[in-house]
Design a protein around this motif. Structure first.
Motif, PDB file in Angstrom:
ATOM      1  N   HIS A  25       0.791  -1.264  -0.196  1.00 34.13           N
ATOM      2  CA  HIS A  25      -0.016  -0.106  -0.130  1.00 34.13           C
ATOM      3  C   HIS A  25       0.947   1.396   0.067  1.00 34.13           C
ATOM      4  N   ALA A  26       1.062   1.914  -1.122  1.00 32.44           N
ATOM      5  CA  ALA A  26       2.093   2.712  -1.293  1.00 32.44           C
ATOM      6  C   ALA A  26       1.624   3.800  -2.248  1.00 32.44           C
ATOM      7  N   PRO A  27       0.454   4.680  -1.801  1.00 27.19           N
ATOM      8  CA  PRO A  27      -0.071   5.628  -2.744  1.00 27.19           C
ATOM      9  C   PRO A  27       0.637   7.048  -2.690  1.00 27.19           C
ATOM     10  N   GLU A  51       1.801   2.257   3.683  1.00 26.66           N
ATOM     11  CA  GLU A  51       1.884   3.672   3.980  1.00 26.66           C
ATOM     12  C   GLU A  51       0.453   4.090   4.575  1.00 26.66           C
ATOM     13  N   ASN A  52       0.543   5.568   5.030  1.00 25.87           N
ATOM     14  CA  ASN A  52      -0.636   5.999   5.701  1.00 25.87           C
ATOM     15  C   ASN A  52      -0.500   7.426   5.284  1.00 25.87           C
ATOM     16  N   ALA A  53      -1.699   8.019   5.185  1.00 30.95           N
ATOM     17  CA  ALA A  53      -2.085   9.279   4.981  1.00 30.95           C
ATOM     18  C   ALA A  53      -1.239  10.222   6.032  1.00 30.95           C
ATOM     19  N   ALA A  54      -1.073   9.817   7.180  1.00 29.84           N
ATOM     20  CA  ALA A  54      -0.403  10.356   8.190  1.00 29.84           C
ATOM     21  C   ALA A  54       0.811   9.956   7.973  1.00 29.84           C
ATOM     22  N   TYR A  55       1.755  10.421   7.227  1.00 28.92           N
ATOM     23  CA  TYR A  55       2.998   9.643   6.558  1.00 28.92           C
ATOM     24  C   TYR A  55       4.081   9.037   7.708  1.00 28.92           C
ATOM     25  N   THR A  58       3.621   5.178   8.577  1.00 29.21           N
ATOM     26  CA  THR A  58       3.913   4.096   7.467  1.00 29.21           C
ATOM     27  C   THR A  58       4.790   3.134   8.312  1.00 29.21           C
ATOM     28  N   LEU A  59       4.487   1.939   7.894  1.00 32.71           N
ATOM     29  CA  LEU A  59       5.263   0.601   8.385  1.00 32.71           C
ATOM     30  C   LEU A  59       6.014   0.088   7.014  1.00 32.71           C
ATOM     31  N   CYS A  60       7.292  -0.259   7.397  1.00 36.88           N
ATOM     32  CA  CYS A  60       8.247  -0.867   6.012  1.00 36.88           C
ATOM     33  C   CYS A  60       7.969  -2.297   5.934  1.00 36.88           C
TER      34      CYS A  60
END
Ligand code: THU
Length: 138
Positions: A25-27, A51-55, A58-60
């Motif tokens: 999930h890397a938009p 990834e998350n909108a709250a950067y 994000t989890l690698c």
């Protein structure tokens, strides 16, 4: 076996990492990463970046795979090998946070970096020398 980047022993890990990468999930970065871990019990566990909108949330891919492996019963010392795949020309090494997370479970972990064309083999201890460990807390 895992001392040789070209060994066929890497094949199941590479397949799991590419498969997991398909689900990344890397938009925001459009940088899709896949990882796979082999445990001492013979399990191959994949992970992808989320990834998350709250950067910063994000989890690698590597820590995603590690979390799944621990949930499946991984104990410290029980990691055998790791793979990180990306579809870009320059191979992607694990970030500092992922190196620290992984070294908790295996100091001398062989880490194979790969893209569609090339591979590069590292030892985790060489990627994170003089790391902070549980021993420092005593
Ligand atoms: N990323 C990983 O998943 N693993 C790495 O080793 C490096 C970076 C991800 C995090 C983020 O979603 C994207 O790559 C760009 O930094």
């Amino acid at each position: 076996m895992f001392n040789d980047a070209q060994s066929p022993a890497w094949t199941p890990l590479l397949e799991a990492a590419w498969k997991a990468r398909d689900h990344a999930h890397a938009p925001y970065s459009h940088f899709q990463v896949g990882a796979a871990l082999l445990t001492a019990s013979g399990e191959v566990i994949g992970g992808c970046n989320v990834e998350n909108a709250a950067y910063p949330v994000t989890l690698c891919a590597e820590r995603g795979a590690l979390s799944a492996a621990v949930a499946a019963g991984l104990q410290p010392g029980g990691l055998v090998a790791a793979v990180v795949v990306t579809d870009v020309a320059e191979l992607t090494p694990p970030c500092g946070a992922c190196r620290q997370a992984l070294i908790e479970f295996a100091r001398d972990l062989p880490v194979l970096l790969a893209n569609r064309h090339t591979r590069q083999l590292h030892r985790l201890e060489a990627l994170l020398p003089h790391s902070f460990t549980g021993g420092h807390l005593r």
